[in-house]
Motif scaffolding. Structure first.
Motif, PDB file in Angstrom:
ATOM      1  N   GLY A 308       0.577  -1.391   0.052  1.00  0.00           N
ATOM      2  CA  GLY A 308       0.180  -0.180  -0.010  1.00  0.00           C
ATOM      3  C   GLY A 308       0.961   1.346   0.064  1.00  0.00           C
ATOM      4  O   GLY A 308       2.068   0.802   0.342  1.00  0.00           O
ATOM      5  N   ALA A 309       0.168   2.130   0.151  1.00  0.00           N
ATOM      6  CA  ALA A 309       0.979   4.005  -0.060  1.00  0.00           C
ATOM      7  C   ALA A 309       2.289   3.630   1.136  1.00  0.00           C
ATOM      8  O   ALA A 309       3.191   3.842   0.674  1.00  0.00           O
ATOM      9  N   ALA A 310       0.972   4.023   2.128  1.00  0.00           N
ATOM     10  CA  ALA A 310       1.589   3.944   3.473  1.00  0.00           C
ATOM     11  C   ALA A 310       3.169   3.221   3.731  1.00  0.00           C
ATOM     12  O   ALA A 310       4.707   3.153   4.033  1.00  0.00           O
ATOM     13  N   GLU A 311       2.963   1.678   3.678  1.00  0.00           N
ATOM     14  CA  GLU A 311       3.853   0.912   3.395  1.00  0.00           C
ATOM     15  C   GLU A 311       5.237   1.174   2.004  1.00  0.00           C
ATOM     16  O   GLU A 311       6.143   1.627   2.534  1.00  0.00           O
ATOM     17  N   LYS A 312       4.825   1.416   1.126  1.00  0.00           N
ATOM     18  CA  LYS A 312       5.896   2.043   0.276  1.00  0.00           C
ATOM     19  C   LYS A 312       6.500   3.699   0.245  1.00  0.00           C
ATOM     20  O   LYS A 312       7.777   3.302   0.288  1.00  0.00           O
ATOM     21  N   LYS A 313       5.790   3.859   1.276  1.00  0.00           N
ATOM     22  CA  LYS A 313       6.674   5.376   1.858  1.00  0.00           C
ATOM     23  C   LYS A 313       7.352   4.196   3.203  1.00  0.00           C
ATOM     24  O   LYS A 313       8.884   5.870   2.943  1.00  0.00           O
ATOM     25  N   GLN A 314       7.647   4.478   3.541  1.00  0.00           N
ATOM     26  CA  GLN A 314       8.609   3.591   4.639  1.00  0.00           C
ATOM     27  C   GLN A 314      10.148   3.368   3.909  1.00  0.00           C
ATOM     28  O   GLN A 314      11.207   3.226   3.923  1.00  0.00           O
ATOM     29  N   PHE A 315       9.750   2.546   2.704  1.00  0.00           N
ATOM     30  CA  PHE A 315      11.215   1.798   2.006  1.00  0.00           C
ATOM     31  C   PHE A 315      11.399   3.728   1.384  1.00  0.00           C
ATOM     32  O   PHE A 315      12.510   3.883   1.468  1.00  0.00           O
ATOM     33  N   GLU A 316      10.673   4.145   0.954  1.00  0.00           N
ATOM     34  CA  GLU A 316      10.449   5.621   0.109  1.00  0.00           C
ATOM     35  C   GLU A 316      11.902   6.490   1.313  1.00  0.00           C
ATOM     36  O   GLU A 316      12.826   7.220   0.780  1.00  0.00           O
ATOM     37  N   GLN A 317      11.738   6.354   1.997  1.00  0.00           N
ATOM     38  CA  GLN A 317      11.875   7.313   2.878  1.00  0.00           C
ATOM     39  C   GLN A 317      13.527   6.769   3.391  1.00  0.00           C
ATOM     40  O   GLN A 317      14.537   7.497   3.483  1.00  0.00           O
ATOM     41  N   ALA A 318      13.498   5.650   3.385  1.00  0.00           N
ATOM     42  CA  ALA A 318      14.488   4.656   3.917  1.00  0.00           C
ATOM     43  C   ALA A 318      15.497   5.163   3.286  1.00  0.00           C
ATOM     44  O   ALA A 318      16.765   4.908   3.834  1.00  0.00           O
ATOM     45  N   VAL A 319      15.252   5.512   1.313  1.00  0.00           N
ATOM     46  CA  VAL A 319      16.665   5.770   0.920  1.00  0.00           C
ATOM     47  C   VAL A 319      16.445   7.200  -0.302  1.00  0.00           C
ATOM     48  O   VAL A 319      16.824   7.425  -1.372  1.00  0.00           O
ATOM     49  N   ARG A 320      16.022   7.500   1.557  1.00  0.00           N
ATOM     50  CA  ARG A 320      15.991   9.279   0.728  1.00  0.00           C
ATOM     51  C   ARG A 320      17.505   9.925   0.411  1.00  0.00           C
ATOM     52  O   ARG A 320      17.869  11.039  -0.337  1.00  0.00           O
ATOM     53  N   PRO A 321      18.615   8.891   1.797  1.00  0.00           N
ATOM     54  CA  PRO A 321      19.491   9.908   1.088  1.00  0.00           C
ATOM     55  C   PRO A 321      20.390   9.616  -0.399  1.00  0.00           C
ATOM     56  O   PRO A 321      21.209  10.657  -0.561  1.00  0.00           O
ATOM     57  N   VAL A 322      20.352   8.897  -0.788  1.00  0.00           N
ATOM     58  CA  VAL A 322      20.516   8.153  -1.791  1.00  0.00           C
ATOM     59  C   VAL A 322      20.116   8.702  -2.799  1.00  0.00           C
ATOM     60  O   VAL A 322      20.486   9.477  -3.580  1.00  0.00           O
ATOM     61  N   TYR A 323      18.547   9.273  -2.693  1.00  0.00           N
ATOM     62  CA  TYR A 323      18.130   9.923  -3.589  1.00  0.00           C
ATOM     63  C   TYR A 323      18.552  11.134  -3.991  1.00  0.00           C
ATOM     64  O   TYR A 323      19.364  11.367  -4.703  1.00  0.00           O
ATOM     65  N   GLU A 324      18.956  11.950  -2.602  1.00  0.00           N
ATOM     66  CA  GLU A 324      19.886  13.054  -2.876  1.00  0.00           C
ATOM     67  C   GLU A 324      20.942  13.000  -3.058  1.00  0.00           C
ATOM     68  O   GLU A 324      21.252  14.222  -3.998  1.00  0.00           O
ATOM     69  N   LYS A 325      22.130  11.634  -2.725  1.00  0.00           N
ATOM     70  CA  LYS A 325      23.319  12.109  -2.915  1.00  0.00           C
ATOM     71  C   LYS A 325      23.359  11.856  -4.498  1.00  0.00           C
ATOM     72  O   LYS A 325      24.221  12.306  -5.262  1.00  0.00           O
ATOM     73  N   TRP A 326      22.767  10.736  -5.655  1.00  0.00           N
ATOM     74  CA  TRP A 326      22.314  11.235  -7.195  1.00  0.00           C
ATOM     75  C   TRP A 326      21.846  11.704  -7.383  1.00  0.00           C
ATOM     76  O   TRP A 326      21.756  12.264  -8.910  1.00  0.00           O
ATOM     77  N   THR A 327      21.426  13.099  -6.385  1.00  0.00           N
ATOM     78  CA  THR A 327      20.499  14.187  -7.646  1.00  0.00           C
ATOM     79  C   THR A 327      21.701  15.258  -8.105  1.00  0.00           C
ATOM     80  O   THR A 327      21.578  14.985  -8.937  1.00  0.00           O
TER      81      THR A 327
END
Ligand code: X2X
Length: 348
Positions: A308-327
């Motif tokens: 579900g959307a809330a469950e996906k959000k947990q993964f999204e938050q966990a990888v946020r630093p990776v997203y920022e580094k690669w941005t």
């Protein structure tokens, strides 16, 4: 010089100018190769390989056989090392290709855009990227990097699978050994999730899954079924849609310029048409009301977990630093444009 010899010199000069032109034109026609080598990672049992085959057939028919492309799946022209594919196209070891942006990311860093976790979100989001301004910009970048890009295709949304347990939260991934693809962003993403990633080629992935050297992997469901990953211990599939994997149809620069403008038009139009058909094949059973692909995977005795959307959000938050580094690596401006395009997407 008198007038007569001037005229003679002039005539000789224009003949000298005209001669190479004639020779070049004749040589041009002869310079078509008997066969153009087309590289893909997977063959015609997969949407990706089918998309290449459709292109090959359209081009052969419409050029009356002048341009004869032959499929070399399993990246066999470079011994299975898919991360070298882009360089090989540039160098002419490969003439034409239908390739994944992931495999070309080591050479074209902006292509990592598509591997930013949870950027595209759904098919409409992916279309907003590839079919809009961002897609145009990406194709310009690919062209600048030294190959001729013609059209988009699609491998699909990459889902996570493993042999050990159901994955519903990042904690479920802790310590699991995953095979990941050839761009370092995947190492970062899986490490951020607490897993243990190892980069290897698709050719090496299958024996590694079979022996248990790695316990999981991530790939679109069409790859899962066509490669029969359930027979390699993959009993758990989690649909998290974290990364969309588009394909690009390309031609080597020298090959492209050896073709007449009319033939180039044919090849380009055929690539666009083949790409559209390929995307439809890649989405079969995975879009709109047709979710039959999920049933198909379950019928193989595999547990399929939809988040579900809330469950996906947990993964999204966990990888946020990776997203920022690669941005920062990809280019903040390009990522911002991509985010805006996805946010403005129209539902499919
Ligand atoms: O290696 C993979 O996982 C594959 C087949 O999906 C790609 O080439 C990106």
């Amino acid at each position: 010089m008198d007038r007569r010899s001037l005229l003679k010199a002039g005539a000789a000069g224009s003949a000298a100018l005209a001669a190479p032109f004639v020779v070049t034109r004749a040589a041009h026609a002869q310079h078509y190769k008997a066969e153009y080598r087309l590289s893909t990672v997977v063959g015609t049992a997969f949407p990706w390989g089918k998309g290449a085959e459709i292109w090959i057939n359209l081009v052969r028919e419409r050029t009356q056989g002048r341009i004869n492309m032959k499929l070399y799946p399993n990246v066999s022209l470079i011994n299975g090392d898919q991360t070298r594919e882009f360089s090989a196209i540039r160098q002419g070891v490969i003439d034409v290709a239908v390739g994944s942006t992931i495999n070309w990311s080591p050479q074209v860093r902006e292509l990592n855009l598509f591997s930013l976790p949870f950027l595209a979100r759904d098919h409409a989001g992916l279309d907003a990227l590839t079919q809009g301004e961002v897609g145009k910009r990406i194709l310009q970048i690919v062209e600048k990097a030294g190959v001729v890009p013609l059209a988009w295709g699609e491998n699909g949304f990459r889902e996570v699978t493993n042999s050990k347990r159901e994955i519903r939260t990042p904690a479920d991934m802790k310590g699991l050994k995953f095979r990941v693809v050839g761009s370092p962003i995947f190492n970062d993403t899986f490490t951020a999730l607490g897993a243990n990633p190892t980069q290897m080629s698709w050719a090496d992935a299958q024996p590694a899954l079979a022996s248990g050297a790695v316990e999981g992997q991530e790939n679109p469901l069409h790859i899962f079924t066509a490669a029969k990953l359930h027979t390699l211990g993959q009993k758990y599939v989690t649909l998290w849609d974290y990364v969309a994997d588009p394909l690009i149809y390309v031609v080597n620069n020298d090959v492209w310029s050896s073709w007449t403008p009319a033939d180039r038009d044919i090849v380009r139009a055929a690539a666009i048409e083949a790409g559209k058909q390929e995307v439809a094949i890649a989405r079969k059973g995975l879009s709109g009301s047709d979710r039959s692909m999920i049933k198909e995977v379950e019928a193989l005795g595999v547990k399929v977990t939809e988040l579900g959307a809330a469950e996906k959000k947990q993964f999204e938050q966990a990888v946020r630093p990776v997203y920022e580094k690669w941005t920062r690596q990809i280019g903040t401006d390009l990522v911002k444009r991509a985010e805006a395009a996805v946010a403005a997407r129209k539902p499919a």
